[in-house]
Design an enzyme around this catalytic site. Structure first.
Site, PDB file in Angstrom:
ATOM      1  N   TYR A  24       0.863  -1.188   0.000  1.00  0.00           N
ATOM      2  CA  TYR A  24       0.000   0.000   0.000  1.00  0.00           C
ATOM      3  C   TYR A  24       0.896   1.234   0.000  1.00  0.00           C
ATOM      4  CZ  TYR A  24      -4.211   2.748   1.009  1.00  0.00           C
ATOM      5  OH  TYR A  24      -5.257   3.633   0.947  1.00  0.00           O
ATOM      6  N   GLU A  84      12.469  -4.958  -5.443  1.00  0.00           N
ATOM      7  CA  GLU A  84      13.573  -5.769  -4.918  1.00  0.00           C
ATOM      8  C   GLU A  84      13.131  -6.855  -3.941  1.00  0.00           C
ATOM      9  OE1 GLU A  84      13.160  -2.503  -4.547  1.00  0.00           O
ATOM     10  OE2 GLU A  84      13.587  -1.805  -2.526  1.00  0.00           O
ATOM     11  N   GLN A  86      10.068  -8.521  -4.411  1.00  0.00           N
ATOM     12  CA  GLN A  86       9.008  -9.325  -5.035  1.00  0.00           C
ATOM     13  C   GLN A  86       9.425 -10.778  -5.277  1.00  0.00           C
ATOM     14  OE1 GLN A  86       7.404  -7.292  -8.485  1.00  0.00           O
ATOM     15  NE2 GLN A  86       6.748  -5.531  -7.278  1.00  0.00           N
ATOM     16  N   HIS A 108       5.332  -3.218 -13.225  1.00  0.00           N
ATOM     17  CA  HIS A 108       6.640  -2.990 -13.839  1.00  0.00           C
ATOM     18  C   HIS A 108       7.190  -4.362 -14.228  1.00  0.00           C
ATOM     19  CE1 HIS A 108      10.542  -1.366 -14.653  1.00  0.00           C
ATOM     20  NE2 HIS A 108      11.104  -1.660 -13.494  1.00  0.00           N
ATOM     21  N   GLY A 134       2.764   6.798  -8.554  1.00  0.00           N
ATOM     22  CA  GLY A 134       1.502   6.300  -8.028  1.00  0.00           C
ATOM     23  C   GLY A 134       0.589   7.411  -7.517  1.00  0.00           C
ATOM     24  N   GLU A 231      11.713  26.677 -10.748  1.00  0.00           N
ATOM     25  CA  GLU A 231      11.254  27.016 -12.101  1.00  0.00           C
ATOM     26  C   GLU A 231      11.142  25.806 -13.026  1.00  0.00           C
ATOM     27  OE1 GLU A 231      12.041  30.325 -14.726  1.00  0.00           O
ATOM     28  OE2 GLU A 231      13.199  31.242 -13.120  1.00  0.00           O
TER      29      GLU A 231
HETATM   30  P1  NAP Z   1       6.496   1.323  -2.642  1.00  0.00           P
HETATM   31  O1  NAP Z   1       5.720   2.580  -2.552  1.00  0.00           O
HETATM   32  O2  NAP Z   1       7.939   1.401  -2.267  1.00  0.00           O
HETATM   33  O3  NAP Z   1       5.776   0.151  -1.818  1.00  0.00           O
HETATM   34  C1  NAP Z   1       5.719   0.230  -0.480  1.00  0.00           C
HETATM   35  C2  NAP Z   1       4.622  -0.687   0.015  1.00  0.00           C
HETATM   36  O4  NAP Z   1       5.053  -2.057  -0.072  1.00  0.00           O
HETATM   37  C3  NAP Z   1       4.355  -0.387   1.461  1.00  0.00           C
HETATM   38  O5  NAP Z   1       2.991  -0.536   1.712  1.00  0.00           O
HETATM   39  C4  NAP Z   1       5.165  -1.451   2.148  1.00  0.00           C
HETATM   40  O6  NAP Z   1       4.701  -1.729   3.437  1.00  0.00           O
HETATM   41  C5  NAP Z   1       4.926  -2.616   1.232  1.00  0.00           C
HETATM   42  N1  NAP Z   1       5.882  -3.688   1.470  1.00  0.00           N
HETATM   43  C6  NAP Z   1       7.226  -3.589   1.620  1.00  0.00           C
HETATM   44  N2  NAP Z   1       7.751  -4.786   1.861  1.00  0.00           N
HETATM   45  C7  NAP Z   1       6.719  -5.665   1.874  1.00  0.00           C
HETATM   46  C8  NAP Z   1       6.608  -7.061   2.082  1.00  0.00           C
HETATM   47  N3  NAP Z   1       7.684  -7.821   2.324  1.00  0.00           N
HETATM   48  N4  NAP Z   1       5.377  -7.613   2.020  1.00  0.00           N
HETATM   49  C9  NAP Z   1       4.287  -6.863   1.777  1.00  0.00           C
HETATM   50  N5  NAP Z   1       4.328  -5.549   1.571  1.00  0.00           N
HETATM   51  C10 NAP Z   1       5.514  -4.956   1.621  1.00  0.00           C
HETATM   52  O7  NAP Z   1       6.392   0.689  -4.105  1.00  0.00           O
HETATM   53  P2  NAP Z   1       6.052   1.435  -5.463  1.00  0.00           P
HETATM   54  O8  NAP Z   1       7.098   2.469  -5.740  1.00  0.00           O
HETATM   55  O9  NAP Z   1       4.613   1.796  -5.477  1.00  0.00           O
HETATM   56  O10 NAP Z   1       6.308   0.257  -6.489  1.00  0.00           O
HETATM   57  C11 NAP Z   1       5.414  -0.831  -6.603  1.00  0.00           C
HETATM   58  C12 NAP Z   1       5.544  -1.406  -7.995  1.00  0.00           C
HETATM   59  O11 NAP Z   1       5.076  -0.432  -8.943  1.00  0.00           O
HETATM   60  C13 NAP Z   1       6.980  -1.723  -8.407  1.00  0.00           C
HETATM   61  O12 NAP Z   1       6.953  -2.850  -9.238  1.00  0.00           O
HETATM   62  C14 NAP Z   1       7.395  -0.493  -9.203  1.00  0.00           C
HETATM   63  O13 NAP Z   1       8.407  -0.710 -10.156  1.00  0.00           O
HETATM   64  C15 NAP Z   1       6.086  -0.177  -9.912  1.00  0.00           C
HETATM   65  N6  NAP Z   1       5.961   1.197 -10.344  1.00  0.00           N
HETATM   66  C16 NAP Z   1       6.109   2.192  -9.425  1.00  0.00           C
HETATM   67  C17 NAP Z   1       5.921   3.504  -9.795  1.00  0.00           C
HETATM   68  C18 NAP Z   1       5.940   4.584  -8.756  1.00  0.00           C
HETATM   69  O14 NAP Z   1       5.384   5.608  -9.009  1.00  0.00           O
HETATM   70  N7  NAP Z   1       6.488   4.435  -7.579  1.00  0.00           N
HETATM   71  C19 NAP Z   1       5.623   3.823 -11.139  1.00  0.00           C
HETATM   72  C20 NAP Z   1       5.436   2.781 -12.057  1.00  0.00           C
HETATM   73  C21 NAP Z   1       5.606   1.462 -11.639  1.00  0.00           C
HETATM   74  P3  NAP Z   1       5.492  -1.254   4.763  1.00  0.00           P
HETATM   75  O15 NAP Z   1       4.698  -0.137   5.296  1.00  0.00           O
HETATM   76  O16 NAP Z   1       5.459  -2.450   5.609  1.00  0.00           O
HETATM   77  O17 NAP Z   1       6.892  -0.885   4.350  1.00  0.00           O
END
Ligand code: NAP
Ligand code: MG
Length: 339
Positions: A24, A84, A86, A108, A134, A231
């Site tokens: 989340y 990292e 998954q 991704h 996101g 800017e």
């Molecule tokens: P993120 O914000 O870093 O995800 C964090 C979430 O994952 C937190 O709720 C965290 O919970 C949870 N988490 C961490 N370790 C976990 C575990 N072992 N089991 C269950 N939940 C766990 O991730 P993200 O950046 O959204 O990326 C998610 C995916 O979307 C990735 O594949 C990324 O490449 C892709 N993506 C991301 C973006 C972006 O905007 N960020 C854009 C395009 C694609 P805790 O509170 O416990 O840490």
């Protein structure tokens, strides 16, 4: 290249399915909320018991379940945790429990493309990769828009994995702006390249180096901050709405002339050569291998770099200046207490 829109998708085929978003965070909160607002009746969020995200997801009204439960019960399981972790998550909690015919979804392509996850043969595997952060996936959806996304099917056990992916993307809001059909490889390699060279790495180094050059030359940090960071947003808005010529139409002729003659001195042949090297490190898998090794030893370099950057002068002066512009933080996209 094929682009799909809401008219090509039938959201009803997934609206009654059990959809679980694992994680989340940036993407996770947006996927869960957009799908629910689009009419999905059974959206769960899966987290570790001790996760700091549990309260955020519960407060937003989601049913929070364990990853083991999620793997057993879900029809669609979206992995929205950091890339990292998954591989481990899949091996330990998902691989043996996922229902036959269920869909494993990615935002991704990294884990599939580099072979960090080898999915079971009897499941569907698809990707909806939003081309934006996101928090923007959520904010655009609320505005009635959507972030364009890349769509791909890696494994089609059910025979209708692509329709399920289209429906999921449509629920996310991506069908409003376009879902571009691609492969996991193309999405992954271009995404890593874009974020390293242009969007994140390239841009932040450019901003920081410009700021440091001015400050070292004796100009006020406040001046350097406005010029080199604040800017950027104003210029990017013009690029975003109408491309480069649109931006150049709005700036002065002096700025435009300087843009032509000096831009090429900053991004020169050396820089372009380096871009090609970065691309080949991505294509060969070297970048991902290095990153995964860094993660195996608990990310010491990553954390050190993050800490150092956080305390840079540009962040200190920036905070002070932004506090004088409270409208900027009103309706902020990122609210770390909630998303
Ligand atoms: P993120 O914000 O870093 O995800 C964090 C979430 O994952 C937190 O709720 C965290 O919970 C949870 N988490 C961490 N370790 C976990 C575990 N072992 N089991 C269950 N939940 C766990 O991730 P993200 O950046 O959204 O990326 C998610 C995916 O979307 C990735 O594949 C990324 O490449 C892709 N993506 C991301 C973006 C972006 O905007 N960020 C854009 C395009 C694609 P805790 O509170 O416990 O840490
Ligand atoms: Mg990206």
């Amino acid at each position: 290249m094929k682009v799909f829109y809401d008219k090509d998708a039938d959201f009803n085929i997934i609206s009654d399915k059990i959809i679980t978003i694992v994680g989340y965070g940036s993407q996770g909160h947006a996927h869960a909320a957009n799908l629910k607002d689009s009419g999905a009746k059974n959206v769960n969020v899966a987290l570790k018991n001790n996760s700091s995200s549990v309260s955020k997801a519960k407060e937003a009204g989601f049913n929070v379940i364990s990853i083991e439960e999620a793997a057993k019960e879900s029809d669609i399981l979206m992995l929205a945790t950091p890339d990292e972790i998954q591989g481990k998550l899949y091996k330990e909690h998902i691989h043996s429990s996922l229902k036959t015919g269920a869909a494993l979804a990615f935002a991704h392509g990294l884990n599939i493309h580099y072979g960090l996850i080898d999915p079971r043969d009897d499941i569907d595997v698809f990707m909806i990769a939003p081309k934006g952060p996101g928090h923007t996936v959520r904010s655009e959806y609320i505005k009635g828009g959507g972030v364009p996304s890349l769509i791909s099917v890696f494994q089609n056990k059910s025979g209708n994995a692509f329709d399920v992916a289209l429906a999921y993307g449509s629920g996310l809001g991506a069908g409003r702006s376009g879902m571009i059909e691609t492969t996991f490889r193309e999405e992954c390699e271009t995404d890593l390249f874009g974020e390293q060279v242009v969007l994140c790495g390239g841009l932040t180094e450019l901003i920081t180096a410009g700021y440091e050059t001015l400050v070292e030359a004796g100009y006020a940090p406040e001046m350097a901050y406005f010029e080199c960071l604040h800017e950027v947003k104003l210029i990017v808005d013009l690029l975003y709405e109408g491309g480069i010529a649109n931006m150049r139409y709005s700036i002065s002729n002096t700025a435009e002339y300087g843009d032509y003659v000096s831009g090429k001195r900053i991004i020169n042949n050396e820089t372009r050569k380096e871009m090609k090297k970065i691309l080949s490190d991505i294509q060969s898998g070297k970048f991902t291998k290095d990153w995964m090794m860094e993660c195996q030893v608990n990310q010491p370099n990553f954390k050190a770099m993050r800490n150092k950057a956080k305390n840079h002068g540009i962040e200190v002066v920036g905070k002070k200046l932004r506090d004088m512009m409270p409208w900027i933080s009103k309706n902020k996209l990122v609210d770390t207490k909630k998303n």
